[in-house]
Design a protein around this motif. Structure first.
Motif, PDB file in Angstrom:
ATOM      1  N   ALA A  12       0.853  -1.198   0.000  1.00 11.13           N
ATOM      2  CA  ALA A  12       0.000   0.000   0.000  1.00 11.13           C
ATOM      3  C   ALA A  12       0.884   1.241   0.000  1.00 11.13           C
ATOM      4  O   ALA A  12       2.022   1.213   0.460  1.00 11.13           O
ATOM      5  CB  ALA A  12      -0.892  -0.006   1.237  1.00 11.13           C
ATOM      6  N   ALA A  13       0.342   2.307  -0.520  1.00  9.33           N
ATOM      7  CA  ALA A  13       1.066   3.568  -0.494  1.00  9.33           C
ATOM      8  C   ALA A  13       1.294   3.979   0.961  1.00  9.33           C
ATOM      9  O   ALA A  13       0.474   3.690   1.836  1.00  9.33           O
ATOM     10  CB  ALA A  13       0.276   4.642  -1.232  1.00  9.33           C
ATOM     11  N   GLU A  14       2.392   4.632   1.187  1.00  4.38           N
ATOM     12  CA  GLU A  14       2.705   5.121   2.539  1.00  4.38           C
ATOM     13  C   GLU A  14       1.628   6.104   2.985  1.00  4.38           C
ATOM     14  O   GLU A  14       1.257   7.000   2.230  1.00  4.38           O
ATOM     15  CB  GLU A  14       4.084   5.800   2.534  1.00  4.38           C
ATOM     16  CG  GLU A  14       4.542   6.330   3.863  1.00  4.38           C
ATOM     17  CD  GLU A  14       4.827   5.256   4.911  1.00  4.38           C
ATOM     18  OE1 GLU A  14       4.776   5.585   6.102  1.00  4.38           O
ATOM     19  OE2 GLU A  14       5.097   4.096   4.537  1.00  4.38           O
ATOM     20  N   PRO A  15       1.094   5.945   4.194  1.00  7.25           N
ATOM     21  CA  PRO A  15       0.082   6.906   4.679  1.00  7.25           C
ATOM     22  C   PRO A  15       0.649   8.330   4.703  1.00  7.25           C
ATOM     23  O   PRO A  15       1.843   8.528   4.930  1.00  7.25           O
ATOM     24  CB  PRO A  15      -0.212   6.439   6.106  1.00  7.25           C
ATOM     25  CG  PRO A  15       0.250   5.026   6.157  1.00  7.25           C
ATOM     26  CD  PRO A  15       1.383   4.911   5.173  1.00  7.25           C
ATOM     27  N   ARG A  16      -0.222   9.268   4.451  1.00  4.99           N
ATOM     28  CA  ARG A  16       0.175  10.681   4.516  1.00  4.99           C
ATOM     29  C   ARG A  16       0.000  11.123   5.967  1.00  4.99           C
ATOM     30  O   ARG A  16      -1.004  11.702   6.341  1.00  4.99           O
ATOM     31  CB  ARG A  16      -0.677  11.528   3.577  1.00  4.99           C
ATOM     32  CG  ARG A  16      -0.484  11.153   2.124  1.00  4.99           C
ATOM     33  CD  ARG A  16      -1.236  12.056   1.153  1.00  4.99           C
ATOM     34  NE  ARG A  16      -2.614  12.314   1.558  1.00  4.99           N
ATOM     35  CZ  ARG A  16      -3.228  13.477   1.384  1.00  4.99           C
ATOM     36  NH1 ARG A  16      -2.614  14.497   0.819  1.00  4.99           N
ATOM     37  NH2 ARG A  16      -4.476  13.641   1.762  1.00  4.99           N
ATOM     38  N   TRP A  17       0.993  10.802   6.802  1.00 11.42           N
ATOM     39  CA  TRP A  17       0.918  11.089   8.230  1.00 11.42           C
ATOM     40  C   TRP A  17       0.761  12.585   8.487  1.00 11.42           C
ATOM     41  O   TRP A  17       1.272  13.409   7.738  1.00 11.42           O
ATOM     42  CB  TRP A  17       2.168  10.566   8.944  1.00 11.42           C
ATOM     43  CG  TRP A  17       2.336   9.079   8.820  1.00 11.42           C
ATOM     44  CD1 TRP A  17       3.287   8.429   8.102  1.00 11.42           C
ATOM     45  CD2 TRP A  17       1.513   8.085   9.407  1.00 11.42           C
ATOM     46  NE1 TRP A  17       3.112   7.078   8.194  1.00 11.42           N
ATOM     47  CE2 TRP A  17       2.027   6.827   9.000  1.00 11.42           C
ATOM     48  CE3 TRP A  17       0.387   8.096  10.224  1.00 11.42           C
ATOM     49  CZ2 TRP A  17       1.463   5.618   9.382  1.00 11.42           C
ATOM     50  CZ3 TRP A  17      -0.180   6.896  10.608  1.00 11.42           C
ATOM     51  CH2 TRP A  17       0.358   5.683  10.199  1.00 11.42           C
ATOM     52  N   LEU A  18       0.039  12.910   9.535  1.00  8.90           N
ATOM     53  CA  LEU A  18      -0.117  14.311   9.919  1.00  8.90           C
ATOM     54  C   LEU A  18       1.197  14.815  10.499  1.00  8.90           C
ATOM     55  O   LEU A  18       1.833  14.127  11.294  1.00  8.90           O
ATOM     56  CB  LEU A  18      -1.237  14.468  10.941  1.00  8.90           C
ATOM     57  CG  LEU A  18      -2.609  13.967  10.487  1.00  8.90           C
ATOM     58  CD1 LEU A  18      -3.630  14.180  11.592  1.00  8.90           C
ATOM     59  CD2 LEU A  18      -3.044  14.632   9.210  1.00  8.90           C
ATOM     60  N   GLN A  19       1.577  16.008  10.116  1.00  5.39           N
ATOM     61  CA  GLN A  19       2.857  16.575  10.535  1.00  5.39           C
ATOM     62  C   GLN A  19       2.631  17.919  11.216  1.00  5.39           C
ATOM     63  O   GLN A  19       1.758  18.682  10.812  1.00  5.39           O
ATOM     64  CB  GLN A  19       3.769  16.785   9.323  1.00  5.39           C
ATOM     65  CG  GLN A  19       4.064  15.543   8.514  1.00  5.39           C
ATOM     66  CD  GLN A  19       4.912  14.548   9.280  1.00  5.39           C
ATOM     67  OE1 GLN A  19       5.840  14.937   9.987  1.00  5.39           O
ATOM     68  NE2 GLN A  19       4.598  13.273   9.138  1.00  5.39           N
ATOM     69  N   GLY A  20       3.413  18.215  12.223  1.00  5.89           N
ATOM     70  CA  GLY A  20       3.487  19.537  12.835  1.00  5.89           C
ATOM     71  C   GLY A  20       2.152  20.217  13.057  1.00  5.89           C
ATOM     72  O   GLY A  20       1.314  19.768  13.830  1.00  5.89           O
ATOM     73  N   GLY A  21       1.948  21.322  12.323  1.00  2.29           N
ATOM     74  CA  GLY A  21       0.744  22.117  12.460  1.00  2.29           C
ATOM     75  C   GLY A  21      -0.519  21.365  12.069  1.00  2.29           C
ATOM     76  O   GLY A  21      -1.595  21.630  12.607  1.00  2.29           O
TER      77      GLY A  21
END
Length: 167
Positions: A12-21
């Motif tokens: 599966a594609a790498e999850p677009r993890w939430l970052q910083g702000g």
């Protein structure tokens, strides 16, 4: 060449993890979502003996011409299933606040109609509810923050709506 059914599935594609702000904004929004509606509902139940959905059904009916709207349209505007809305309207009917009738223009539809008693209930309930909304939502914001909320919430709502319709 045929695919071997024993081959492992493609990664599966790498999850677009939430970052910083993004993460801090999401966590703030999640905290508000988890607490705001229950807090407003507690006040409605205490002050008006209505739950959140009952109050909003009465309010939406009050805004309609002749205080009447098709149940299917009301369900859409209330972001509710027709089944859930029917349960809410049934409770309001038992209290004498709403009545249902077949739509004379098309008998396949049912109209929800705000009764005079329902309108009186809404008028009596609204001041305390509006004050709670002001105290919890509007007063903590400066005018610039408030002005930016509607377009932001409209875009979020549109994304949620599109995801729900795409199920």
């Amino acid at each position: 060449m045929t695919k071997n059914t024993a081959d492992p599935p493609a990664p599966a594609a790498e999850p677009r993890w939430l970052q910083g702000g993004e993460l801090t904004a999401w966590m703030s929004m999640a905290r508000v979502m988890a607490r705001l509606l229950p807090a407003l509902e507690r006040e409605l139940e205490r002050d008006a003996d209505l739950n959140w959905m009952e109050y909003h059904v009465l309010a939406m009916l009050s805004e309609q011409e002749r205080h009447t709207i098709r149940m299917s349209v009301l369900a859409d505007r209330a972001s509710s299933s027709l089944s859930r809305l029917s349960h809410v309207v049934r409770r309001l009917e038992h209290q004498g606040f709403v009545r249902r009738e077949p739509d004379p223009g098309d008998g396949r539809y049912t109209l929800a109609i705000l009764t005079p008693e329902g309108y009186e209930k809404l008028v009596a309930s609204a001041p305390a509810h509006v004050e709670a909304v002001r105290r919890m939502v509007l007063d903590p914001l400066d005018p610039g923050e408030l002005e930016g909320l509607k377009p932001a919430f409209d875009r979020i709502y549109a994304a949620v709506d599109a995801a729900e319709r795409g199920r």
